[in-house]
Design a protein around this motif. Structure first.
Motif, PDB file in Angstrom:
ATOM      1  N   ARG A 184      -4.229  -2.071   9.192  1.00  0.00           N
ATOM      2  CA  ARG A 184      -5.678  -1.880   9.085  1.00  0.00           C
ATOM      3  C   ARG A 184      -6.086  -0.818   8.068  1.00  0.00           C
ATOM      4  NH1 ARG A 184      -7.969   0.676  14.599  1.00  0.00           N
ATOM      5  NH2 ARG A 184      -7.684  -1.506  15.183  1.00  0.00           N
ATOM      6  N   HIS A 185      -5.136  -0.245   7.350  1.00  0.00           N
ATOM      7  CA  HIS A 185      -5.480   0.832   6.417  1.00  0.00           C
ATOM      8  C   HIS A 185      -5.681   0.283   5.002  1.00  0.00           C
ATOM      9  CE1 HIS A 185      -4.619   3.906   9.434  1.00  0.00           C
ATOM     10  NE2 HIS A 185      -3.640   3.115   9.806  1.00  0.00           N
ATOM     11  N   PRO A 186      -6.608   0.873   4.244  1.00  0.00           N
ATOM     12  CA  PRO A 186      -6.854   0.382   2.879  1.00  0.00           C
ATOM     13  C   PRO A 186      -5.680   0.703   1.955  1.00  0.00           C
ATOM     14  CG  PRO A 186      -8.137   2.370   3.318  1.00  0.00           C
ATOM     15  CD  PRO A 186      -7.511   1.974   4.624  1.00  0.00           C
ATOM     16  N   PRO A 187      -5.593   0.008   0.811  1.00  0.00           N
ATOM     17  CA  PRO A 187      -4.464   0.211  -0.106  1.00  0.00           C
ATOM     18  C   PRO A 187      -4.250   1.667  -0.521  1.00  0.00           C
ATOM     19  CG  PRO A 187      -5.702  -1.750  -0.731  1.00  0.00           C
ATOM     20  CD  PRO A 187      -6.486  -1.085   0.372  1.00  0.00           C
ATOM     21  N   ALA A 215       4.233   4.484  -0.906  1.00  0.00           N
ATOM     22  CA  ALA A 215       5.452   3.696  -1.138  1.00  0.00           C
ATOM     23  C   ALA A 215       6.708   4.528  -0.932  1.00  0.00           C
ATOM     24  CB  ALA A 215       5.434   3.111  -2.547  1.00  0.00           C
ATOM     25  N   GLU A 216       6.658   5.809  -1.316  1.00  0.00           N
ATOM     26  CA  GLU A 216       7.850   6.656  -1.197  1.00  0.00           C
ATOM     27  C   GLU A 216       8.229   6.888   0.257  1.00  0.00           C
ATOM     28  OE1 GLU A 216       4.374   9.526  -1.036  1.00  0.00           O
ATOM     29  OE2 GLU A 216       4.888   7.631  -2.036  1.00  0.00           O
ATOM     30  N   LEU A 217       7.264   6.782   1.163  1.00  0.00           N
ATOM     31  CA  LEU A 217       7.541   6.903   2.589  1.00  0.00           C
ATOM     32  C   LEU A 217       7.902   5.550   3.195  1.00  0.00           C
ATOM     33  CD1 LEU A 217       4.595   9.223   3.730  1.00  0.00           C
ATOM     34  CD2 LEU A 217       6.960   9.899   3.347  1.00  0.00           C
ATOM     35  N   ALA A 218       7.063   4.557   2.914  1.00  0.00           N
ATOM     36  CA  ALA A 218       7.192   3.265   3.586  1.00  0.00           C
ATOM     37  C   ALA A 218       8.485   2.547   3.233  1.00  0.00           C
ATOM     38  CB  ALA A 218       5.995   2.389   3.238  1.00  0.00           C
ATOM     39  N   LYS A 219       8.966   2.696   2.001  1.00  0.00           N
ATOM     40  CA  LYS A 219      10.133   1.917   1.563  1.00  0.00           C
ATOM     41  C   LYS A 219      11.366   2.214   2.409  1.00  0.00           C
ATOM     42  CE  LYS A 219      11.585   5.120  -2.107  1.00  0.00           C
ATOM     43  NZ  LYS A 219      11.773   5.265  -3.575  1.00  0.00           N
ATOM     44  N   PRO A 241       5.096  -8.098   3.290  1.00  0.00           N
ATOM     45  CA  PRO A 241       3.896  -7.418   2.828  1.00  0.00           C
ATOM     46  C   PRO A 241       2.805  -7.446   3.910  1.00  0.00           C
ATOM     47  CG  PRO A 241       4.745  -8.865   1.105  1.00  0.00           C
ATOM     48  CD  PRO A 241       5.508  -9.172   2.353  1.00  0.00           C
ATOM     49  N   PHE A 242       2.064  -6.346   3.960  1.00  0.00           N
ATOM     50  CA  PHE A 242       1.116  -6.159   5.041  1.00  0.00           C
ATOM     51  C   PHE A 242       0.154  -7.338   5.174  1.00  0.00           C
ATOM     52  CE2 PHE A 242       1.646  -1.420   4.112  1.00  0.00           C
ATOM     53  CZ  PHE A 242       2.530  -1.239   5.159  1.00  0.00           C
ATOM     54  N   VAL A 243      -0.139  -7.681   6.429  1.00  0.00           N
ATOM     55  CA  VAL A 243      -1.193  -8.642   6.753  1.00  0.00           C
ATOM     56  C   VAL A 243      -2.424  -7.811   7.089  1.00  0.00           C
ATOM     57  CG1 VAL A 243      -1.932 -10.430   8.357  1.00  0.00           C
ATOM     58  CG2 VAL A 243       0.453 -10.358   7.581  1.00  0.00           C
ATOM     59  N   PRO A 244      -3.429  -7.791   6.225  1.00  0.00           N
ATOM     60  CA  PRO A 244      -4.544  -6.855   6.397  1.00  0.00           C
ATOM     61  C   PRO A 244      -5.419  -7.185   7.601  1.00  0.00           C
ATOM     62  CG  PRO A 244      -4.451  -7.720   4.147  1.00  0.00           C
ATOM     63  CD  PRO A 244      -3.549  -8.571   4.980  1.00  0.00           C
ATOM     64  N   GLU A 245      -5.962  -6.138   8.191  1.00  0.00           N
ATOM     65  CA  GLU A 245      -7.011  -6.246   9.198  1.00  0.00           C
ATOM     66  C   GLU A 245      -8.094  -5.255   8.800  1.00  0.00           C
ATOM     67  OE1 GLU A 245      -7.046  -6.432  13.978  1.00  0.00           O
ATOM     68  OE2 GLU A 245      -6.513  -4.476  13.171  1.00  0.00           O
ATOM     69  N   PHE A 285      -0.461   7.962   7.327  1.00  0.00           N
ATOM     70  CA  PHE A 285       0.696   8.786   6.950  1.00  0.00           C
ATOM     71  C   PHE A 285       1.729   8.803   8.067  1.00  0.00           C
ATOM     72  CE2 PHE A 285       2.944  12.800   7.260  1.00  0.00           C
ATOM     73  CZ  PHE A 285       3.494  12.929   5.985  1.00  0.00           C
ATOM     74  N   VAL A 286       1.262   8.979   9.288  1.00  0.00           N
ATOM     75  CA  VAL A 286       2.172   9.044  10.431  1.00  0.00           C
ATOM     76  C   VAL A 286       2.943   7.734  10.582  1.00  0.00           C
ATOM     77  CG1 VAL A 286       2.253   9.141  12.953  1.00  0.00           C
ATOM     78  CG2 VAL A 286       0.888  10.809  11.695  1.00  0.00           C
ATOM     79  N   LEU A 287       2.243   6.610  10.479  1.00  0.00           N
ATOM     80  CA  LEU A 287       2.898   5.315  10.663  1.00  0.00           C
ATOM     81  C   LEU A 287       3.989   5.082   9.625  1.00  0.00           C
ATOM     82  CD1 LEU A 287      -0.247   3.139  11.411  1.00  0.00           C
ATOM     83  CD2 LEU A 287       1.487   3.862  13.056  1.00  0.00           C
ATOM     84  N   GLN A 288       3.787   5.619   8.436  1.00  0.00           N
ATOM     85  CA  GLN A 288       4.755   5.407   7.357  1.00  0.00           C
ATOM     86  C   GLN A 288       5.885   6.434   7.351  1.00  0.00           C
ATOM     87  OE1 GLN A 288       2.529   3.976   3.523  1.00  0.00           O
ATOM     88  NE2 GLN A 288       1.044   5.060   4.786  1.00  0.00           N
ATOM     89  N   SER A 289       5.730   7.491   8.123  1.00  0.00           N
ATOM     90  CA  SER A 289       6.727   8.559   8.090  1.00  0.00           C
ATOM     91  C   SER A 289       7.398   8.826   9.430  1.00  0.00           C
ATOM     92  CB  SER A 289       6.083   9.866   7.592  1.00  0.00           C
ATOM     93  OG  SER A 289       5.028  10.266   8.453  1.00  0.00           O
ATOM     94  N   ALA A 290       6.878   8.255  10.511  1.00  0.00           N
ATOM     95  CA  ALA A 290       7.376   8.572  11.853  1.00  0.00           C
ATOM     96  C   ALA A 290       8.817   8.122  12.044  1.00  0.00           C
ATOM     97  CB  ALA A 290       6.481   7.921  12.904  1.00  0.00           C
TER      98      ALA A 290
END
Length: 281
Positions: free
Chosen positions: A121-124, A129-133, A194-198, A245-250
């Motif tokens: 649900r988060h905007p682009p 990328a450095e966290l999510a990858k 790849p993300f499915v947007p909401e 940020f939390v979702l990509q780094s937790a």
């Protein structure tokens, strides 16, 4: 044949969004999918906005609670009484993507270990990328998840067998807690990639938002904002950025969210907020 998916939409003072969110949800259904509606409270505008949909063949059940019982009780109603293969919830302030159910069902069918997989649900601009990858993994038939032990409580798809295994959301549990409990039991959770947007319309950055001023925000006040003491549009926008940020780094280690590790993280977050800086996990 059992229905494919039962999806609940819980409404509360949402007439300003419902004319967008509910038709979109209904448009995304396949032949084996059903919507359950639960309305909290007596807001006449919302009740009138719901009225044309109550007889829609795609709406399986409708319940009106005069009291605002929030989210756990309606969610438990669906999980307890559904006979579908999958269960889900879509918030009344969210626009799901076309094809989301087909994509998530295919991922589940190819990967029985998948637990709760979600839309993003988060905007682009919130993507790091450095966290999510480091958390993006590929599974059977090429399906990918940005793994996380929990997902948001809207636009997800969960096998009903997970409810059979883990029961309903506990009285003192949040949906996040339930996801963590499922992960400790071996479920692989995360956001499809790849993300499915909401489109979360209560995000001030959404093109459909009704939150433009602090007065707007005070009138609509999301639950998570109330819990965190957020009172302005700027603070709310920062909380949403921080959530991404939390979702990509937790951590993906379930032990990090129980016992002494969880207490240490909680203390660190409180101290960081007191210092006036964004909380980090």
């Amino acid at each position: 044949m059992a229905p494919r998916a039962d999806i609940i939409m819980i409404t509360y003072r949402s007439a300003g969004y419902l004319h967008l969110s509910l038709p979109r949800l209904l448009e995304t259904l396949g032949d084996g999918d059903r919507v359950w509606l639960w309305h909290n409270g007596d807001d006449e505008a919302t009740i009138e906005a719901l009225r044309p949909f109550r007889q829609d063949s795609r709406v399986h059940r409708y319940h009106h609670s005069r009291e605002n019982v929030k989210l756990r009780e309606p969610t438990s109603w669906l999980w307890r009484e559904s006979t579908a293969r999958f269960v889900s919830k879509v918030d009344d302030d969210c626009l799901v993507s076309h094809g989301w159910l087909d994509t998530f069902t295919a991922a589940h069918d190819a990967n029985p270990e998948f637990g709760i997989i979600g839309s993003w649900r988060h905007p682009p601009e919130d993507f790091r990328a450095e966290l999510a990858k480091r958390k993006i993994q590929t599974f059977a038939e090429g399906h990918q998840l940005m793994r996380n032990l929990w997902v948001q409580g809207s636009g997800y798809l969960m096998p009903r067998t997970l409810v059979d295994r883990n029961g309903l959301i506990g009285v003192k549990e949040s949906f996040t807690d339930y996801c963590l409990r499922a992960a400790r039991g071996g479920a692989v959770n995360g956001f499809y990639y790849p993300f499915v947007p909401e489109d979360h319309m209560d995000d001030p950055r959404s093109p459909h938002t009704l939150i433009h001023t602090d007065d707007d925000f005070a009138d609509r006040m999301p639950l998570s904002a109330q819990v965190n003491g957020v009172t302005t549009v700027a603070e709310w926008t920062e909380q949403l950025r921080q959530s991404a940020f939390v979702l990509q780094s937790a951590s993906l280690d379930p032990r990090a969210y129980s016992g002494w590790r969880a207490k240490r993280r909680s203390i660190r977050r409180r101290l960081t907020r007191l210092a006036g800086r964004p909380a980090r996990w």
